[in-house]
Design a protein around this motif. Sequence first.
Motif, PDB file in Angstrom:
ATOM      1  N   SER A  10      60.848  37.355 -51.011  1.00 40.62           N
ATOM      2  CA  SER A  10      61.215  36.979 -49.647  1.00 40.62           C
ATOM      3  C   SER A  10      61.263  38.242 -48.793  1.00 40.62           C
ATOM      4  N   PRO A  11      61.143  38.132 -47.476  1.00 38.67           N
ATOM      5  CA  PRO A  11      61.242  39.317 -46.608  1.00 38.67           C
ATOM      6  C   PRO A  11      62.576  40.048 -46.798  1.00 38.67           C
ATOM      7  N   ARG A  12      63.594  39.299 -47.127  1.00 34.25           N
ATOM      8  CA  ARG A  12      64.912  39.899 -47.342  1.00 34.25           C
ATOM      9  C   ARG A  12      64.886  40.836 -48.542  1.00 34.25           C
ATOM     10  N   GLY A  13      64.216  40.489 -49.563  1.00 35.86           N
ATOM     11  CA  GLY A  13      64.115  41.307 -50.765  1.00 35.86           C
ATOM     12  C   GLY A  13      63.346  42.593 -50.506  1.00 35.86           C
ATOM     13  N   ARG A  14      62.293  42.509 -49.700  1.00 38.03           N
ATOM     14  CA  ARG A  14      61.530  43.713 -49.348  1.00 38.03           C
ATOM     15  C   ARG A  14      62.364  44.677 -48.517  1.00 38.03           C
ATOM     16  N   THR A  15      63.163  44.146 -47.611  1.00 45.67           N
ATOM     17  CA  THR A  15      64.014  44.975 -46.759  1.00 45.67           C
ATOM     18  C   THR A  15      65.029  45.743 -47.604  1.00 45.67           C
ATOM     19  N   ILE A  16      65.611  45.102 -48.567  1.00 46.31           N
ATOM     20  CA  ILE A  16      66.581  45.771 -49.442  1.00 46.31           C
ATOM     21  C   ILE A  16      65.890  46.856 -50.252  1.00 46.31           C
ATOM     22  N   GLY A  17      64.691  46.589 -50.723  1.00 48.04           N
ATOM     23  CA  GLY A  17      63.938  47.592 -51.477  1.00 48.04           C
ATOM     24  C   GLY A  17      63.630  48.816 -50.630  1.00 48.04           C
ATOM     25  N   ILE A  18      63.238  48.593 -49.394  1.00 48.05           N
ATOM     26  CA  ILE A  18      62.949  49.718 -48.481  1.00 48.05           C
ATOM     27  C   ILE A  18      64.214  50.525 -48.223  1.00 48.05           C
ATOM     28  N   LEU A  19      65.336  49.862 -48.019  1.00 46.07           N
ATOM     29  CA  LEU A  19      66.604  50.555 -47.794  1.00 46.07           C
ATOM     30  C   LEU A  19      66.996  51.420 -48.992  1.00 46.07           C
ATOM     31  N   VAL A  20      66.762  50.925 -50.191  1.00 41.98           N
ATOM     32  CA  VAL A  20      67.072  51.695 -51.398  1.00 41.98           C
ATOM     33  C   VAL A  20      66.201  52.949 -51.464  1.00 41.98           C
ATOM     34  N   VAL A  21      64.921  52.817 -51.162  1.00 41.54           N
ATOM     35  CA  VAL A  21      64.018  53.977 -51.179  1.00 41.54           C
ATOM     36  C   VAL A  21      64.440  54.995 -50.123  1.00 41.54           C
ATOM     37  N   VAL A  22      64.745  54.540 -48.901  1.00 41.61           N
ATOM     38  CA  VAL A  22      65.182  55.451 -47.829  1.00 41.61           C
ATOM     39  C   VAL A  22      66.480  56.152 -48.224  1.00 41.61           C
ATOM     40  N   ALA A  23      67.420  55.419 -48.798  1.00 38.19           N
ATOM     41  CA  ALA A  23      68.680  56.024 -49.231  1.00 38.19           C
ATOM     42  C   ALA A  23      68.433  57.094 -50.289  1.00 38.19           C
ATOM     43  N   ALA A  24      67.525  56.831 -51.219  1.00 38.79           N
ATOM     44  CA  ALA A  24      67.205  57.817 -52.256  1.00 38.79           C
ATOM     45  C   ALA A  24      66.591  59.074 -51.642  1.00 38.79           C
ATOM     46  N   ILE A  25      65.715  58.910 -50.651  1.00 39.18           N
ATOM     47  CA  ILE A  25      65.115  60.069 -49.983  1.00 39.18           C
ATOM     48  C   ILE A  25      66.176  60.890 -49.267  1.00 39.18           C
ATOM     49  N   VAL A  26      67.096  60.235 -48.584  1.00 33.10           N
ATOM     50  CA  VAL A  26      68.177  60.944 -47.877  1.00 33.10           C
ATOM     51  C   VAL A  26      69.056  61.700 -48.872  1.00 33.10           C
ATOM     52  N   ILE A  27      69.367  61.094 -49.991  1.00 29.97           N
ATOM     53  CA  ILE A  27      70.217  61.753 -50.998  1.00 29.97           C
ATOM     54  C   ILE A  27      69.515  62.987 -51.565  1.00 29.97           C
ATOM     55  N   VAL A  28      68.236  62.869 -51.885  1.00 26.65           N
ATOM     56  CA  VAL A  28      67.488  64.013 -52.414  1.00 26.65           C
ATOM     57  C   VAL A  28      67.419  65.134 -51.369  1.00 26.65           C
ATOM     58  N   ALA A  29      67.166  64.778 -50.115  1.00 33.36           N
ATOM     59  CA  ALA A  29      67.119  65.792 -49.050  1.00 33.36           C
ATOM     60  C   ALA A  29      68.466  66.498 -48.920  1.00 33.36           C
ATOM     61  N   ILE A  31      70.747  66.869 -51.268  1.00 34.10           N
ATOM     62  CA  ILE A  31      70.944  67.697 -52.464  1.00 34.10           C
ATOM     63  C   ILE A  31      70.186  69.014 -52.341  1.00 34.10           C
ATOM     64  N   LEU A  32      69.008  68.976 -51.749  1.00 32.90           N
ATOM     65  CA  LEU A  32      68.193  70.183 -51.615  1.00 32.90           C
ATOM     66  C   LEU A  32      68.603  71.058 -50.430  1.00 32.90           C
ATOM     67  N   CYS A  33      68.997  70.456 -49.324  1.00 36.52           N
ATOM     68  CA  CYS A  33      69.211  71.211 -48.082  1.00 36.52           C
ATOM     69  C   CYS A  33      70.624  71.762 -47.909  1.00 36.52           C
ATOM     70  N   VAL A  34      71.637  71.056 -48.353  1.00 34.34           N
ATOM     71  CA  VAL A  34      73.015  71.499 -48.122  1.00 34.34           C
ATOM     72  C   VAL A  34      73.291  72.869 -48.747  1.00 34.34           C
ATOM     73  N   PRO A  35      72.943  73.127 -50.003  1.00 37.60           N
ATOM     74  CA  PRO A  35      73.198  74.469 -50.547  1.00 37.60           C
ATOM     75  C   PRO A  35      72.445  75.568 -49.787  1.00 37.60           C
ATOM     76  N   ARG A  36      71.222  75.282 -49.369  1.00 32.66           N
ATOM     77  CA  ARG A  36      70.445  76.275 -48.612  1.00 32.66           C
ATOM     78  C   ARG A  36      71.120  76.570 -47.278  1.00 32.66           C
ATOM     79  N   TYR A  37      71.613  75.539 -46.598  1.00 35.79           N
ATOM     80  CA  TYR A  37      72.320  75.722 -45.333  1.00 35.79           C
ATOM     81  C   TYR A  37      73.593  76.537 -45.543  1.00 35.79           C
ATOM     82  N   GLN A  38      74.316  76.257 -46.617  1.00 30.22           N
ATOM     83  CA  GLN A  38      75.549  76.995 -46.886  1.00 30.22           C
ATOM     84  C   GLN A  38      75.261  78.477 -47.144  1.00 30.22           C
TER      85      GLN A  38
END
Length: 157
Positions: A10-29, A31-38
Amino acid sequence: MDTTTSRERSPRGRTIGILVVVAAIVIVAAILCVPRYQRHRHAAQVHAAKVRAQVAEGLASSDPARLAVALYLARFHLAPADNTAAGLAFSEELGSRYVKGVQVDDGKLVVTYGNKADAAIGGKTIQLVPHKDADGVTRWTCSSGDIDPDYLPADCR
């Protein structure tokens, strides 16, 4: 008759999948950027502290000139015109590790940074202007038009 199969989403299932992928990208970014900024922020703080220490040392190197001008003011009740009148060596001879020279200009002291000073203050100046307080004691007003206020002592800002 229902033509949907169990494999279709269903379109609802695709939306949740996209949100999970976006959240994972934000978390990885993060993890990589905060120590460098500090690390970058810490390096900037260390640099600012180093420059502030150089400015303070430069002001301390003007102490003999401050004393000479204060004595001249007490004796003659007017400001010395230059280093020679104040009984001081040439400007460059009053320099230090971070100060290129200390010049007396009609009683006002001009501390010029140079030599091994950081590029943030190299070639820049601080002016010290004498004035008498109510008790007749010579006090100094400190200012700078070209040094970043973050590097100046509180009484020079």
